[in-house]
Every structure is written in structure tokens, then in C-alpha cells.
Design a protein around this motif. Structure first.
Motif, PDB file in Angstrom:
ATOM      1  N   GLY A  79       0.605  -1.439   0.139  1.00  8.21           N
ATOM      2  CA  GLY A  79      -0.075  -0.536   0.131  1.00  8.21           C
ATOM      3  C   GLY A  79       1.100   1.461  -0.201  1.00  8.21           C
ATOM      4  N   GLY A  80       2.060   1.216  -0.082  1.00  7.90           N
ATOM      5  CA  GLY A  80       2.705   2.674  -0.111  1.00  7.90           C
ATOM      6  C   GLY A  80       2.875   2.661   0.846  1.00  7.90           C
ATOM      7  N   THR A 112      10.536  14.992  -0.605  1.00  7.84           N
ATOM      8  CA  THR A 112      10.824  14.469  -1.828  1.00  7.84           C
ATOM      9  C   THR A 112      10.726  15.212  -2.847  1.00  7.84           C
ATOM     10  OG1 THR A 112      10.496  12.569  -0.732  1.00  7.84           O
ATOM     11  CG2 THR A 112      11.955  12.324  -3.410  1.00  7.84           C
ATOM     12  N   THR A 151      10.203   8.480   3.694  1.00 10.11           N
ATOM     13  CA  THR A 151       9.946   7.409   2.589  1.00 10.11           C
ATOM     14  C   THR A 151      11.846   7.510   1.780  1.00 10.11           C
ATOM     15  OG1 THR A 151       7.822   6.817   2.852  1.00 10.11           O
ATOM     16  CG2 THR A 151       8.655   7.100   0.760  1.00 10.11           C
ATOM     17  N   SER A 179       8.259   3.616   2.463  1.00 13.52           N
ATOM     18  CA  SER A 179       7.973   2.554   1.174  1.00 13.52           C
ATOM     19  C   SER A 179       9.744   2.210   0.179  1.00 13.52           C
ATOM     20  CB  SER A 179       7.975   3.305   0.095  1.00 13.52           C
ATOM     21  OG  SER A 179       6.906   3.964   0.147  1.00 13.52           O
ATOM     22  N   GLN A 193      11.475   1.623  -2.391  1.00 11.60           N
ATOM     23  CA  GLN A 193      11.633   1.925  -3.515  1.00 11.60           C
ATOM     24  C   GLN A 193      12.680   3.141  -3.961  1.00 11.60           C
ATOM     25  OE1 GLN A 193       8.917   2.067  -3.192  1.00 11.60           O
ATOM     26  NE2 GLN A 193       7.749   4.329  -3.964  1.00 11.60           N
ATOM     27  N   LYS A 194      13.068   3.996  -2.570  1.00  8.23           N
ATOM     28  CA  LYS A 194      14.009   4.996  -3.311  1.00  8.23           C
ATOM     29  C   LYS A 194      15.538   4.887  -2.495  1.00  8.23           C
ATOM     30  CE  LYS A 194      10.262   8.007  -2.353  1.00  8.23           C
ATOM     31  NZ  LYS A 194       9.734   8.379  -3.893  1.00  8.23           N
TER      32      LYS A 194
HETATM   33  C1  LIG Z   1       8.001  11.011   1.332  1.00  4.94           C
HETATM   34  C2  LIG Z   1       7.578  10.468   1.026  1.00  4.94           C
HETATM   35  N1  LIG Z   1       6.370  10.389   1.067  1.00  4.94           N
HETATM   36  C3  LIG Z   1       5.500   9.555   0.807  1.00  4.94           C
HETATM   37  C4  LIG Z   1       5.294   9.055  -0.652  1.00  4.94           C
HETATM   38  C5  LIG Z   1       4.712   8.100  -1.968  1.00  4.94           C
HETATM   39  O1  LIG Z   1       4.821   6.252  -1.529  1.00  4.94           O
HETATM   40  P1  LIG Z   1       4.294   5.186  -2.598  1.00  4.94           P
HETATM   41  O2  LIG Z   1       3.916   5.744  -3.465  1.00  4.94           O
HETATM   42  O3  LIG Z   1       5.256   4.095  -1.684  1.00  4.94           O
HETATM   43  O4  LIG Z   1       2.863   5.297  -1.696  1.00  4.94           O
HETATM   44  C6  LIG Z   1       6.712   8.922  -1.157  1.00  4.94           C
HETATM   45  C7  LIG Z   1       6.951   8.863  -2.961  1.00  4.94           C
HETATM   46  O5  LIG Z   1       7.646   9.953  -3.301  1.00  4.94           O
HETATM   47  C8  LIG Z   1       7.608  10.393  -0.400  1.00  4.94           C
HETATM   48  O6  LIG Z   1       8.837  10.740  -1.377  1.00  4.94           O
END
Ligand SMILES: Cc1ncc(COP(=O)(O)O)c(C=O)c1O
Length: 357
Positions: A73-74, A149, A170, A189, A191-192
């Protein structure tokens, strides 16, 4: 041509991790099967989840007060799930509005509980972390986006607060040592900085879960469900967890978080010092709050933005276009970006300024 991927996420992955992951995608160890075909409840996969959690514990120096879980779910889901697990509907949380992801967190939490926005840097285009604020009385926790980000700001110091911090980490999780005791919940998450899209790591201080809040939490969103089931309550995203585990092994092998922090600071310094001297480009953030992860910059010369994007892409530097609402450029230089990548980009900025400056 060598490609340097400066994308904000999904982002660059260490080549050795990609090599091992691709071999395991065809056949995992001696199983005769792909890792992607294996049951999340098989002993091998359970071992991978356990190792991934153990590496998080080791890298962050977690003691038994903290639990690590892996969920889908990110981080976006966590913006709602964290307040759901920690607040009564009438309770308030505090947030400092530092930019895009703080705004998302405020909107998500407002559907769950009360939200006190203690300060905002919106008036200056989110070019800084707002500092002069006081924590309202009675708030359950402080929500912090440790690294914005999209806007390119980062908390260099984690403030001392009388309430736990719930951190959306994240974009800078496992990139530097952190004072873990200040945090009640951390989510990121993968993926970074430490894996593959499709899984989110959540670190939870267990005592915060002792008394459930006065609300109905759907079982699937309840942290206790995943803590009790060792992240295997339902089908776990096996391959993303596996790639995360390999990346965590890589972080450990590279020297852990102290070493990551040292290398990340060195990379960021290459780009920021170029920005400070280059007549064509300007940094978007005040010096003291510049992110070590996402270097945001722009050019005030008409027509040169597109030109620079074309020039860099032609030469193997990809993913530096800024977020649509912000514009300009953003070089994301997470853990796996090598130093020579930022040196190549800085050199391109120099060459470009030589031609147009
Ligand atoms: C600081 C931050 N929070 C939340 C998210 C959202 O992550 P997701 O796309 O995995 O839900 C991101 C995605 O770039 C992010 O950089």
C-alpha cells in the motif's frame, strides 16, 4: 553508454543486487523455482522476511521496544493507517507543513482525527523547514516528513519533543543514523533507498500499540495484525521484500548507516558546490535545509530548461526533470547512486554554463 538514473523513485538499485535478484528470479538457490513463484509461507521465504527485519533492526540499532513489519500500500497508505492506529477520533496530531508530502499527510489525517498545523513554509515556496513553532498541548504525536522528496528540504536535526514523532521517512530511510528513541513510528516505501516498489517497511514502538484507540480499525489496517503475524497475515510481496533484503545486506556490507551518511553527504556536496558557483543554475532551497537526497535546482534563463534536459538525456543522465508543480530540476541521489554519477552531472552543469553562461 553508461546511464545514470537520478529518478526520484523507483530509483537506482545497486548493480550487485540487480545481478543476484535477476538470477533468483529465474531460479532461487537450489529450489528449481523462481523466487516469484514461492509461497510466502514457505520456510525459505519466511527466512527472507526474518532476515530483512533483522537487518533493519541491526542497521537502526533497534532494541526489543520496537517491532518491524512489512506491508503493502505504499507510504501513501501509511498517511492514513498511522493516525488510525494511534489516535482517537477526537484527538489531535501536530504537523509542520514542509511541502508536498506534509500536505498529503495533513489531508489524509484530517479524515481520521484532528490535525494542528503548527507552521508552514508555503509562503516561501517550501524552500525551507519552518522552525519557530510550539507544540500544542495534548497532541498525540508529531508527524514529520524527514525529507521532502519533491521540494528538496530535509531535517538535518530531529527535534526533541515531549511526544513521539511519527515519521514519513520514505525518501531518507537508512541513509544516515537516526536518534531512534525520538520516534514512535517510522514508515518508508522501499523504492528509493532500500529496495523495490511494492513494499513498505514500518517500525513501531510496541508500547504505543498496547491500548487500542477508541475507534474501529479494519483488521487489515491494524498494526497489531501484522505484528502478530510476522508480516505474513496475507500474501506478502515476496519479490520486493527479497530485493529489499538484498539491498539491506548491501548497505551493511558497505559499512552501515554511518558510511551511507558519509557517502551521501559527499555526493550532495559535489552538486551543491557546483550550484553555488554556476551562473546558469540556482538551488531552490535555503542552505541550512538542503536535502542530501533530492537536490532541487532551476535556471532563470529563458528556454534553457528544456535545452539542459535534452543535453543531459543525450549524455546518459536521466530522471532529473523536477516535479510538475515545482518545475526546474531535481537530482535524486539515494544510497545506490555512485559518486561518479554526481560528478558526471556536475560536469555537465559546468559544460552547459560554459556554453550559455
Ligand atoms: C516522502 C514521501 N512520502 C510518501 C510517498 C508515497 O509513497 P508511495 O508512492 O510508495 O505511496 C513518497 C513517494 O515519493 C514520498 O517521497
Amino acid at each position: 553508454m553508461k546511464i545514470y538514473n537520478f529518478s526520484p523513485g523507483p530509483a537506482v538499485i545497486p548493480p550487485s543486487v540487480l545481478g543476484e535478484a535477476s538470477r533468483s528470479l529465474v531460479q532461487f538457490e537450489d529450489t528449481g523455482m523462481s523466487i516469484a513463484e514461492m509461497s510466502h509461507r514457505s520456510p525459505k521465504v519466511m527466512g527472507i522476511v526474518e532476515e530483512a527485519s533483522a537487518l533493519i533492526r541491526e542497521l537502526l540499532g533497534l532494541n526489543s521496544d520496537y517491532e518491524v513489519i512489512w506491508v503493502q500500500g505504499g507510504a501513501s497508505s501509511q498517511l492514513a493507517v498511522a493516525p488510525m492506529n494511534l489516535t482517537d477520533p477526537k484527538q489531535a496530531i501536530a504537523v509542520a507543513d514542509t511541502g508536498y508530502w506534509a500536505t498529503k499527510a495533513i489531508k489524509a489525517a484530517e479524515q481520521i482525527c484532528k490535525v494542528e498545523v503548527v507552521a508552514s513554509s508555503e509562503a516561501t515556496g517550501y524552500d525551507r523547514i519552518p522552525r519557530d513553532w510550539t507544540l500544542p498541548k495534548g497532541v498525540r504525536y508529531f508527524h514529520m516528513v524527514t525529507n521532502e522528496t519533491i521540494n528538496g528540504t530535509q531535517y538535518r536535526e530531529i527535534p526533541d519533543l515531549p511526544v513521539p514523532i511519527v515519521a514519513d521517512m520514505t525518501s531518507d530511510f537508512l541513509t544516515r543514523p537516526i536518534p531512534i528513541k525520538k520516534f514512535g513510528v517510522i514508515f518508508a516505501s522501499a523504492q528509493k533507498n532500500f529496495g523495490l516498489a511494492g513494499v513498505t517497511c514500518v517500525v513501531i514502538r510496541k508500547d504505543l500499540m498496547k491500548t487500542p484507540p477508541n475507534r474501529v480499525i479494519p483488521t487489515i489496517f491494524d498494526y497489531r495484525t501484522h505484528m502478530a503475524a510476522q508480516s505474513l497475515y496475507h500474501t506478502a510481496p515476496v519479490f520486493p521484500i527479497y530485493v529489499s533484503m538484498l539491498t539491506l545486506r548491501w548497505i551493511k556490507k558497505m559499512g552501515g548507516l554511518e558510511k551511507m551518511a558519509e557517502k551521501n553527504a559527499e555526493k550532495a556536496a559535489v552538486l551543491y558546490s557546483e550550484l553555488d558557483r554556476n551562473p546558469v543554475f540556482q538551488g531552490s532551497v535555503v542552505e541550512e535545509d538542503r536535502s542530501v537526497m533530492n537536490v532541487c535546482f532551476r535556471t532563470d534563463r529563458a528556454g534553457l530548461e528544456e535545452e539542459f534536459l535534452k543535453y543531459t538525456e543525450r549524455n546518459g543522465v536521466v530522471g532529473i526533470k523536477g516535479f510538475p508543480t515545482v518545475g526546474g530540476f531535481r537530482a535524486s541521489i539515494y544510497n545506490a547512486m555512485p559518486l561518479d554519477g554526481v560528478q558526471v552531472l556536475a560536469e555537465m552543469m559546468r559544460m552547459f554554463a560554459g556554453r550559455f553562461g
